[in-house]
Design a protein around this motif. Structure first.
Motif, PDB file in Angstrom:
ATOM      1  N   ALA A  46       0.830  -1.202   0.000  1.00 36.47           N
ATOM      2  CA  ALA A  46       0.000   0.000   0.000  1.00 36.47           C
ATOM      3  C   ALA A  46       0.866   1.254   0.000  1.00 36.47           C
ATOM      4  O   ALA A  46       0.587   2.217  -0.725  1.00 36.47           O
ATOM      5  N   GLY A  47       1.922   1.240   0.782  1.00 35.17           N
ATOM      6  CA  GLY A  47       2.821   2.396   0.836  1.00 35.17           C
ATOM      7  C   GLY A  47       3.553   2.620  -0.475  1.00 35.17           C
ATOM      8  O   GLY A  47       3.658   3.750  -0.953  1.00 35.17           O
ATOM      9  N   VAL A  48       4.052   1.551  -1.075  1.00 38.61           N
ATOM     10  CA  VAL A  48       4.771   1.668  -2.343  1.00 38.61           C
ATOM     11  C   VAL A  48       3.832   2.150  -3.440  1.00 38.61           C
ATOM     12  O   VAL A  48       4.182   3.035  -4.231  1.00 38.61           O
ATOM     13  N   LEU A  49       2.628   1.586  -3.488  1.00 37.17           N
ATOM     14  CA  LEU A  49       1.650   2.014  -4.489  1.00 37.17           C
ATOM     15  C   LEU A  49       1.320   3.492  -4.325  1.00 37.17           C
ATOM     16  O   LEU A  49       1.270   4.243  -5.306  1.00 37.17           O
ATOM     17  N   ALA A  50       1.120   3.920  -3.094  1.00 33.45           N
ATOM     18  CA  ALA A  50       0.807   5.322  -2.828  1.00 33.45           C
ATOM     19  C   ALA A  50       1.955   6.236  -3.244  1.00 33.45           C
ATOM     20  O   ALA A  50       1.738   7.295  -3.844  1.00 33.45           O
ATOM     21  N   ILE A  51       3.173   5.833  -2.955  1.00 36.80           N
ATOM     22  CA  ILE A  51       4.337   6.644  -3.330  1.00 36.80           C
ATOM     23  C   ILE A  51       4.478   6.726  -4.845  1.00 36.80           C
ATOM     24  O   ILE A  51       4.775   7.789  -5.394  1.00 36.80           O
ATOM     25  N   LEU A  52       4.259   5.601  -5.537  1.00 34.78           N
ATOM     26  CA  LEU A  52       4.343   5.612  -7.001  1.00 34.78           C
ATOM     27  C   LEU A  52       3.309   6.551  -7.615  1.00 34.78           C
ATOM     28  O   LEU A  52       3.616   7.316  -8.535  1.00 34.78           O
ATOM     29  N   VAL A  53       2.095   6.506  -7.102  1.00 36.56           N
ATOM     30  CA  VAL A  53       1.050   7.402  -7.607  1.00 36.56           C
ATOM     31  C   VAL A  53       1.401   8.850  -7.300  1.00 36.56           C
ATOM     32  O   VAL A  53       1.259   9.730  -8.154  1.00 36.56           O
ATOM     33  N   LEU A  54       1.877   9.114  -6.091  1.00 38.18           N
ATOM     34  CA  LEU A  54       2.267  10.468  -5.702  1.00 38.18           C
ATOM     35  C   LEU A  54       3.362  11.008  -6.607  1.00 38.18           C
ATOM     36  O   LEU A  54       3.237  12.103  -7.170  1.00 38.18           O
ATOM     37  N   VAL A  55       4.425  10.254  -6.778  1.00 35.68           N
ATOM     38  CA  VAL A  55       5.555  10.723  -7.587  1.00 35.68           C
ATOM     39  C   VAL A  55       5.141  10.878  -9.050  1.00 35.68           C
ATOM     40  O   VAL A  55       5.468  11.877  -9.699  1.00 35.68           O
ATOM     41  N   GLY A  56       4.408   9.902  -9.563  1.00 36.78           N
ATOM     42  CA  GLY A  56       3.973   9.976 -10.961  1.00 36.78           C
ATOM     43  C   GLY A  56       3.076  11.168 -11.239  1.00 36.78           C
ATOM     44  O   GLY A  56       3.288  11.913 -12.203  1.00 36.78           O
ATOM     45  N   ASN A  57       2.075  11.374 -10.398  1.00 38.31           N
ATOM     46  CA  ASN A  57       1.146  12.485 -10.618  1.00 38.31           C
ATOM     47  C   ASN A  57       1.764  13.840 -10.310  1.00 38.31           C
ATOM     48  O   ASN A  57       1.514  14.822 -11.018  1.00 38.31           O
ATOM     49  N   ALA A  58       2.561  13.925  -9.264  1.00 36.00           N
ATOM     50  CA  ALA A  58       3.145  15.212  -8.877  1.00 36.00           C
ATOM     51  C   ALA A  58       4.256  15.634  -9.825  1.00 36.00           C
ATOM     52  O   ALA A  58       4.547  16.834  -9.948  1.00 36.00           O
ATOM     53  N   SER A  59       4.868  14.682 -10.510  1.00 32.08           N
ATOM     54  CA  SER A  59       5.963  15.038 -11.413  1.00 32.08           C
ATOM     55  C   SER A  59       5.475  15.764 -12.670  1.00 32.08           C
ATOM     56  O   SER A  59       6.247  16.511 -13.281  1.00 32.08           O
ATOM     57  N   ILE A  60       4.236  15.596 -13.037  1.00 34.78           N
ATOM     58  CA  ILE A  60       3.718  16.204 -14.262  1.00 34.78           C
ATOM     59  C   ILE A  60       3.742  17.740 -14.186  1.00 34.78           C
ATOM     60  O   ILE A  60       4.349  18.381 -15.043  1.00 34.78           O
ATOM     61  N   PRO A  61       3.092  18.384 -13.202  1.00 34.09           N
ATOM     62  CA  PRO A  61       3.136  19.836 -13.176  1.00 34.09           C
ATOM     63  C   PRO A  61       4.534  20.392 -12.908  1.00 34.09           C
ATOM     64  O   PRO A  61       4.886  21.468 -13.400  1.00 34.09           O
ATOM     65  N   VAL A  62       5.326  19.652 -12.148  1.00 28.30           N
ATOM     66  CA  VAL A  62       6.706  20.106 -11.905  1.00 28.30           C
ATOM     67  C   VAL A  62       7.497  20.080 -13.206  1.00 28.30           C
ATOM     68  O   VAL A  62       8.233  21.025 -13.520  1.00 28.30           O
ATOM     69  N   ALA A  63       7.326  19.022 -13.995  1.00 31.42           N
ATOM     70  CA  ALA A  63       8.031  18.924 -15.277  1.00 31.42           C
ATOM     71  C   ALA A  63       7.571  20.016 -16.250  1.00 31.42           C
ATOM     72  O   ALA A  63       8.382  20.575 -16.993  1.00 31.42           O
ATOM     73  N   VAL A  64       6.297  20.341 -16.232  1.00 34.94           N
ATOM     74  CA  VAL A  64       5.792  21.422 -17.084  1.00 34.94           C
ATOM     75  C   VAL A  64       6.399  22.749 -16.658  1.00 34.94           C
ATOM     76  O   VAL A  64       6.859  23.537 -17.494  1.00 34.94           O
ATOM     77  N   GLN A  65       6.451  22.985 -15.360  1.00 36.51           N
ATOM     78  CA  GLN A  65       7.019  24.245 -14.863  1.00 36.51           C
ATOM     79  C   GLN A  65       8.498  24.364 -15.188  1.00 36.51           C
ATOM     80  O   GLN A  65       8.989  25.458 -15.482  1.00 36.51           O
TER      81      GLN A  65
END
Length: 70
Positions: A46-65
């Motif tokens: 559960a923790g690994v899945l949550a971290i993967l989703v967090l990093v994957g989703n949060a990286s999108i706006p950061v990469a755009v910026q």
């Protein structure tokens, strides 16, 4: 996107990750998973899945910026 919008999005993704980890954990609990090793494995999963989703989703706006994505 402004810095405030990105920060708000990343915070929302953090909340989503916590919700996801809790949901996976509670689903296992509701299904009656009681073995110590199985419960530990599900907590880690559960923790690994949550971290993967967090990093994957949060990286999108950061990469755009940062200009990596257009």
């Amino acid at each position: 996107m402004t810095g405030v919008a990105i920060l708000a999005y990343v915070v929302a993704m953090l909340v989503l990750a916590l919700h996801l980890a809790h949901g996976v954990w509670m689903a296992a609990h509701d299904l009656g998973v009681t073995g110590t090793r199985t419960r530990t494995a599900l907590k880690v999963t559960a923790g690994v899945l949550a971290i993967l989703v967090l990093v994957g989703n949060a990286s999108i706006p950061v990469a755009v910026q940062l200009g990596v994505l257009a």
